[in-house]
Design an enzyme around this catalytic site. Sequence first.
Site, PDB file in Angstrom:
ATOM      1  CB  CYS A  37      -0.934   0.005   1.220  1.00  0.00           C
ATOM      2  SG  CYS A  37      -1.948   1.491   1.343  1.00  0.00           S
TER       3      CYS A  37
ATOM      4  CB  CYS B   4      -0.681   2.382   3.883  1.00  0.00           C
ATOM      5  SG  CYS B   4      -2.330   1.869   3.397  1.00  0.00           S
ATOM      6  CG  ASP B   5       3.137   1.226   4.613  1.00  0.00           C
ATOM      7  OD1 ASP B   5       2.634   1.699   5.650  1.00  0.00           O
ATOM      8  OD2 ASP B   5       2.981   0.049   4.254  1.00  0.00           O
TER       9      ASP B   5
END
Length: 303
Positions: free
Chosen positions: A131, A134-135
């Site tokens: 992701c 996300c990261d």
Amino acid sequence: MPDLAIIGGGPAGLTAGLYAVRGGADVCVYEELFTGGQIVKTHRIENYPGIADGPDGYALAARFEEHATSFGLKIEYGAVSDLVLNGTKKSFRFNGETVEAKSIILATGASPKTLGIEGEQRLTGHGVSYCATCDGAFYRNRTATVIGGGDTAISDALYLASLCKTVYVVHRRDELRASAILADAAKAKENIKFIWNSVPEAFLGEDKLAGIRLRNRVTDEVSELETDGVFVAVGIVPRTALVGDQLTLAPDGSIETDAHMETSIKGVFAAGDVRHTPLRQVVTACADGAIAATYALEAIRVK
């Protein structure tokens, strides 16, 4: 006992819930973690009709939820297990209790596909991610690598290019599968570098990612690429473990449905990424949800 239970709170599940509650049904969405599904991992959505501002997936999911709950849709959070689909009443276990419903819509979505190579499991969360939104922030001004060549992979690369010093895209072919607009945008970015005809064979490092071992599919040459982070974007796997062998599945593991989204068991419907479909997009998931709810309501009324 609700008339209709919807398992999964992504675009398909929330749209199905909206249609069902507006149709007068007693309906509840059962979601394991958070509403929105895979779209909450998308940094920008530009192809959903009527929303030209290109919101991030989290914002669009919030709009879906707000819209559906404004009509009275109930959403419960927790894990679903022990699903039983045969019989007049369908049932499952939810937060320690048995829930029965007259009809069920399965909108459980899909999960990112893994590569199954050396070091992947060990380094997931330690440099290997699925992701980018996300990261990605962890790799600001550093080097990141995206594995894949489809829309998701190139969207991830474009997002990372706004944060990272250099973004490598490793693709097994010599041209991208992504849409032309995404491919052209990525090729125009000076800090996105393409490594063609190559596949990863191993993720290197013990406690954190140090690099990737690559093999060129044309020359068979093996090389190592130093990178701080890797984002795997090579497809998805339908989340059908819950249904076991109760329903007819396609070869890729997705649920087979008819044009009404009804599965091989009467009164059980599937919508969104979990079903066998030629296109997995937000707009098609919403359409699936609308159709599934419409015919689920019809099935309930017949009973």
